[in-house]
Design a protein around this motif. Structure first.
Motif, PDB file in Angstrom:
ATOM      1  N   TYR A 249      -8.334   1.541   2.162  1.00 32.03           N
ATOM      2  CA  TYR A 249      -7.739   0.608   1.205  1.00 32.03           C
ATOM      3  C   TYR A 249      -8.771  -0.454   0.842  1.00 32.03           C
ATOM      4  O   TYR A 249      -9.605  -0.834   1.667  1.00 32.03           O
ATOM      5  CB  TYR A 249      -6.482  -0.043   1.779  1.00 32.03           C
ATOM      6  CG  TYR A 249      -5.360   0.932   1.962  1.00 32.03           C
ATOM      7  CD1 TYR A 249      -4.565   1.325   0.888  1.00 32.03           C
ATOM      8  CD2 TYR A 249      -5.103   1.491   3.211  1.00 32.03           C
ATOM      9  CE1 TYR A 249      -3.537   2.237   1.044  1.00 32.03           C
ATOM     10  CE2 TYR A 249      -4.078   2.405   3.381  1.00 32.03           C
ATOM     11  CZ  TYR A 249      -3.304   2.781   2.289  1.00 32.03           C
ATOM     12  OH  TYR A 249      -2.295   3.691   2.450  1.00 32.03           O
TER      13      TYR A 249
ATOM     14  N   MET B 173       1.252   8.202  -4.686  1.00 28.39           N
ATOM     15  CA  MET B 173       1.017   7.663  -6.027  1.00 28.39           C
ATOM     16  C   MET B 173       0.917   8.793  -7.045  1.00 28.39           C
ATOM     17  O   MET B 173       1.532   8.743  -8.122  1.00 28.39           O
ATOM     18  CB  MET B 173      -0.268   6.833  -6.041  1.00 28.39           C
ATOM     19  CG  MET B 173      -0.643   6.251  -7.398  1.00 28.39           C
ATOM     20  SD  MET B 173       0.473   4.948  -7.966  1.00 28.39           S
ATOM     21  CE  MET B 173      -0.105   3.560  -6.987  1.00 28.39           C
TER      22      MET B 173
ATOM     23  N   GLN C 255       0.827  -1.204   0.000  1.00 30.64           N
ATOM     24  CA  GLN C 255       0.000   0.000   0.000  1.00 30.64           C
ATOM     25  C   GLN C 255       0.862   1.254   0.000  1.00 30.64           C
ATOM     26  O   GLN C 255       1.992   1.246   0.473  1.00 30.64           O
ATOM     27  CB  GLN C 255      -0.902   0.026   1.245  1.00 30.64           C
ATOM     28  CG  GLN C 255      -1.864  -1.142   1.317  1.00 30.64           C
ATOM     29  CD  GLN C 255      -2.617  -1.161   2.630  1.00 30.64           C
ATOM     30  OE1 GLN C 255      -2.268  -0.445   3.555  1.00 30.64           O
ATOM     31  NE2 GLN C 255      -3.643  -1.980   2.712  1.00 30.64           N
ATOM     32  N   CYS C 256       0.300   2.321  -0.549  1.00 33.95           N
ATOM     33  CA  CYS C 256       0.941   3.635  -0.418  1.00 33.95           C
ATOM     34  C   CYS C 256      -0.160   4.679  -0.333  1.00 33.95           C
ATOM     35  O   CYS C 256      -1.316   4.415  -0.669  1.00 33.95           O
ATOM     36  CB  CYS C 256       1.873   3.919  -1.597  1.00 33.95           C
ATOM     37  SG  CYS C 256       1.036   4.332  -3.141  1.00 33.95           S
ATOM     38  N   GLU C 257       0.193   5.847   0.126  1.00 29.74           N
ATOM     39  CA  GLU C 257      -0.784   6.923   0.227  1.00 29.74           C
ATOM     40  C   GLU C 257      -1.115   7.462  -1.155  1.00 29.74           C
ATOM     41  O   GLU C 257      -0.274   7.447  -2.064  1.00 29.74           O
ATOM     42  CB  GLU C 257      -0.248   8.026   1.129  1.00 29.74           C
ATOM     43  CG  GLU C 257      -0.049   7.564   2.570  1.00 29.74           C
ATOM     44  CD  GLU C 257       0.621   8.603   3.442  1.00 29.74           C
ATOM     45  OE1 GLU C 257       0.983   9.682   2.896  1.00 29.74           O
ATOM     46  OE2 GLU C 257       0.800   8.350   4.639  1.00 29.74           O
ATOM     47  N   ALA C 258      -2.338   7.946  -1.316  1.00 31.60           N
ATOM     48  CA  ALA C 258      -2.790   8.445  -2.615  1.00 31.60           C
ATOM     49  C   ALA C 258      -1.880   9.553  -3.130  1.00 31.60           C
ATOM     50  O   ALA C 258      -1.534   9.588  -4.317  1.00 31.60           O
ATOM     51  CB  ALA C 258      -4.234   8.945  -2.503  1.00 31.60           C
TER      52      ALA C 258
ATOM     53  N   LEU D 276       7.705   4.615  -5.527  1.00 34.16           N
ATOM     54  CA  LEU D 276       6.634   4.784  -4.556  1.00 34.16           C
ATOM     55  C   LEU D 276       7.096   4.351  -3.182  1.00 34.16           C
ATOM     56  O   LEU D 276       8.059   3.625  -3.020  1.00 34.16           O
ATOM     57  CB  LEU D 276       5.410   3.956  -4.967  1.00 34.16           C
ATOM     58  CG  LEU D 276       4.736   4.404  -6.254  1.00 34.16           C
ATOM     59  CD1 LEU D 276       3.647   3.421  -6.615  1.00 34.16           C
ATOM     60  CD2 LEU D 276       4.160   5.795  -6.110  1.00 34.16           C
TER      61      LEU D 276
ATOM     62  N   CYS E 123      -2.966   2.295  -4.026  1.00 30.68           N
ATOM     63  CA  CYS E 123      -2.903   3.526  -3.238  1.00 30.68           C
ATOM     64  C   CYS E 123      -4.182   3.655  -2.419  1.00 30.68           C
ATOM     65  O   CYS E 123      -5.190   2.991  -2.686  1.00 30.68           O
ATOM     66  CB  CYS E 123      -2.712   4.745  -4.142  1.00 30.68           C
ATOM     67  SG  CYS E 123      -4.198   5.291  -5.005  1.00 30.68           S
TER      68      CYS E 123
END
Length: 768
Positions: free
Chosen positions: A293, A72, A66-69, A327, A414
């Motif tokens: 998410y 991304m 996962q990554c933060e919007a 990312l 994201c």
């Protein structure tokens, strides 16, 4: 690249037992796949339906990071900037773009007679109650109007839109087909992003001829050329507007996967009205969505979801970086912040999965798995694709979109973006994608597409110290091309190839050449290094076949001796003996077996427990390696495992094929071996080895069956006696599974037991 909040970097975790090697012996790209790799590489050999691969795709999806919007968006903007290799400080670029797109969000921008006010009108239509498919039109319309209005927005450091791509949003929801090693797949993405020319070509009745210069047309001077370019640009804009207002919201016929830039999948079963767009937009900090998410919703069905067909030692859950994307993943927070939850906390646990029916249609598949299948189609349709993007839109209390990034190292999703309430971030996404060159979409610049005699080909050149420039023309449209259908791992493709330089160097090659294209694994010794060792062993120990005549048994004998020679204390473990890796040639009336493909092999002299990593093709792996202990890496890979794999290969070849043709489904054994998880497959094979029942459709006196039966009679007591000895040693504490070893005389005696059977002799000397 880091998001504003500052989080750890993200990369595919290295294996827990990976060792450090010299830099020149490693290929730094991908880890072992935890999903579809092995099965998909052997669709033709295994006889697996493409529809049966969705559980393996799901396993890859469940491992998503996962990554933060904002991270991304920042990464995508970086790709679309004038200096993509120069990292922008923090979130400066994102903030500048958020401010630049505000006039578009607030209806203050026009492109010709298209006003951005129409975006909000389309979104008002979108939030009304109704069934899912009626919202495709308003979303498509809002997206294309936004693209038209964003085209002239200037941001310092950002590129202009790319006319050669000219991305447009196209409603689809129609079948798109593709052939994978004789198996046809059919998928129906709801919407797609693709080049304008491809979108228009799907509606030939309204296509206004080819754009640009016509064949044979000549320009007198630079002024004429400039004027022609200007005219073409105007024509392109007119064509685009006509398509936006007409066929963009119509259903096309069989769009080609090779031209799809991204897929958008919608899941909206609620009929209630969603929250309307606000009266105006401002730049704000990111507001987490609910859910933040996307969870993978597992389906109820009959058969168990398979474990990975190719597994490795357990991987650490540390958040370390995808170097190709830049990312960053979110770290776990001691305070339990919802914006920093780890993937394991938001995706359902693998151990809690309900059972899955691999023959479910796309409509029954979770949205994340469904878009994963689309990504697999996109990877397979082009050569050497670096990475892909897809978008999922799900109706919760409001509509939320998640951007999914796929490459051969792994997958990132994201955090959600509420594209109606947080329209500026959606506009920034479109702004970045509109400025992507084809290679920014992940297309490989090293493989140049070409048409030769009407055939789809790719050109590739490389420098060789002896030959100089070596030219390769890859026949990527050939019907016998072996493609990969999956998301992660080596993604091996094998295609016919011609080369003027190589033909000159090797004039005796008459039957053609093939090129093997794959993403190597960072922690594994490269195949080139392995082959150097194989060549060294071959020079030291000449292999001479002991049987005459052209027979399958002689080929088996030669390959077995090959493995025996390779597996000495200073040798090589092959680790993937399977039908695609067995070859032969004739010499002086003898059939000589060749064991091919060493990209999963390891050197016996390597430090560390490299021999315990589980690699191979499940239906052909030794039963010891298909146990729970074997899958956890607690059973050392030995010569007898490779030799046992030969037995399973010949069982597969002898009993599933007739005169070289795969028998129809229902009349061939072992279909379930190709789709079961590793341990379940091992149980099936153990039962077959123990009971040795004649498979349906096979005659008891068939020479192939008699040969396999005798081989199984050798394997069973050997396995039993070895287990007794090992259990005694384990109880005495003198050895562990991982310390087990075998001497070269033991290897040779094991092979000799097969060669002394009556059926071996019969097959070695077939009747004229």
């Amino acid at each position: 690249m880091s998001p504003a909040s500052g989080t750890g970097t993200l990369s595919t975790p290295v294996r827990a037992n990976a060792q450090t090697h010299d830099a020149d012996s490693k290929i730094k790209t991908t880890p072992s796949s935890r999903g579809a790799t092995v099965i998909s590489n052997n669709i033709g050999v295994l006889g697996v339906k493409v529809s049966g691969l969705s559980p393996w795709i799901q396993r890859d999806i469940e491992q998503a990071k996962q990554c933060e919007a904002d991270a991304m968006l920042q990464a995508l903007l970086q790709l679309a900037s004038l200096t993509p290799e120069t990292m922008q400080p923090d979130s400066d670029l994102l903030q500048k773009c958020l401010e630049a797109v505000l006039p578009v969000c607030n209806g203050q921008v026009s492109a010709g007679d298209t006003s951005s006010l129409e975006i909000k009108t389309a979104l008002h239509d979108y939030v009304l109650p109704g069934k899912e498919d009626i919202f495709y039109g308003p979303f498509t319309k809002a997206t294309n109007i936004a693209l038209a209005c964003l085209a002239d927005i200037k941001v310092d450091g950002m590129r202009d839109p790319v006319p050669a791509v000219d991305m447009i949003c196209q409603q689809n929801d129609m079948p798109m087909t593709q052939i994978h090693q004789t198996e046809k797949s059919t998928r129906k993405p709801d919407l797609v992003l693709l080049p304008l020319n491809t979108a228009c070509a799907a509606f030939p009745a309204v296509t206004d001829g080819k754009e640009g210069k016509q064949p044979g047309e000549k320009k007198d001077n630079e002024k004429d050329t400039a004027m022609d370019n200007e005219n073409n640009d105007e024509k392109r804009k007119k064509t685009r507007k006509a398509h936006m207002e007409g066929n963009a919201t119509s259903k096309p016929k069989n769009l080609p996967w090779k031209d799809i830039l991204a897929c958008l999948e919608f899941k909206r079963k609620k009929t209630k009205e969603l929250t309307s767009p606000p009266s105006s937009y401002t730049t704000t900090d990111y507001v987490p969505t609910k859910p933040e998410y996307l969870r993978v919703a597992h389906r109820k069905a009959e058969a168990s979801t398979p474990d990975p067909p190719q597994t490795s030692a357990p991987q650490p859950s540390s958040d370390t970086a995808f170097q190709s994307s830049g990312l960053t993943t979110t770290k776990a927070s001691l305070g339990g912040s919802s914006s920093k939850r780890k993937a394991a906390e938001t995706l359902e646990s693998v151990s809690k999965r309900p059972k899955i029916n691999s023959d479910d249609s796309d409509a029954d598949i979770d949205a994340a798995v469904q878009t994963g299948l689309y990504a697999a189609e996109m990877f397979a349709s082009n050569l050497g694709v670096n990475y892909l993007l897809n978008i999922i839109v799900v109706a919760c209390s409001d509509d939320v979109m998640w951007i999914w990034y796929y490459d051969r190292q792994g997958i990132i999703q994201c955090s959600g973006i509420n594209f109606i309430q947080d329209l500026p971030r959606f506009m920034v996404l479109l702004y970045a994608l509109q400025r992507f060159e084809l290679h920014d979409w992940g297309r490989n610049k090293d493989f140049l597409p070409d048409q030769v005699e009407g055939k789809k080909c790719h050109k590739f050149e490389f420098e060789d110290k002896d030959l100089g420039t070596v030219d390769l023309l890859l026949d990527t449209g050939h019907k016998e091309r072996v493609t990969h259908y999956g998301l992660q791992g080596r993604a091996t493709n094998v295609v016919p190839v011609t080369s003027k330089a190589l033909a000159k160097k090797y004039p005796d090659i008459k039957e053609g050449m093939v090129a093997k294209i794959f993403w190597g694994e960072e922690s594994r010794t490269s195949e080139a290094k392995i082959l150097e060792k194989v060549e060294e062993i071959a020079k030291e120990r000449t292999i001479t076949p002991t049987h005459h005549g052209a027979s399958l048994a002689n080929s088996f004998s030669t390959c077995g001796i090959n493995v025996s020679c390779l597996c000495g204390s200073n040798g090589v473990h092959h680790r993937d003996v399977s039908p695609p890796n067995l070859m032969w040639y004739k010499k002086d009336g003898k059939l000589i077996g060749v064991l091919n493909d060493y990209d999963l092999s390891s050197l016996a002299t390597e430090l560390g427990p490299r021999g315990y990593e589980r690699t191979g093709t499940v239906p052909f792996m030794a039963i010891d390696l298909l146990t729970e202990e074997g899958q956890r890496g607690k059973v050392k890979h030995l010569y007898r495992h490779d030799l046992e794999s030969f037995v399973w290969c010949f069982a597969w070849i002898s009993l599933r094929y007739k005169k070289g043709v795969l028998r129809p489904r229902g009349s061939r054994p072992f279909d379930d071996w190709a789709t079961l998880d590793a341990v379940a497959c091992g149980d099936k094979k153990l039962s077959f080895q123990t009971h040795r029942r004649v498979p349906a459709g096979t005659h008891r006196k068939d020479p192939g069956w008699q040969f396999i039966r005798k081989c199984l009679e050798v394997l069973e007591p050997q396995a039993y006696l070895r287990r007794i000895r090992l259990e005694a040693a384990l109880e005495a504490g003198t050895v562990t599974n991982s310390q087990e070893s075998e001497s070269e005389p033991e290897m040779n005696r094991f092979l000799e037991q097969f060669k002394f059977t009556e059926t071996w002799a019969a097959l070695s000397n077939p009747s004229p």
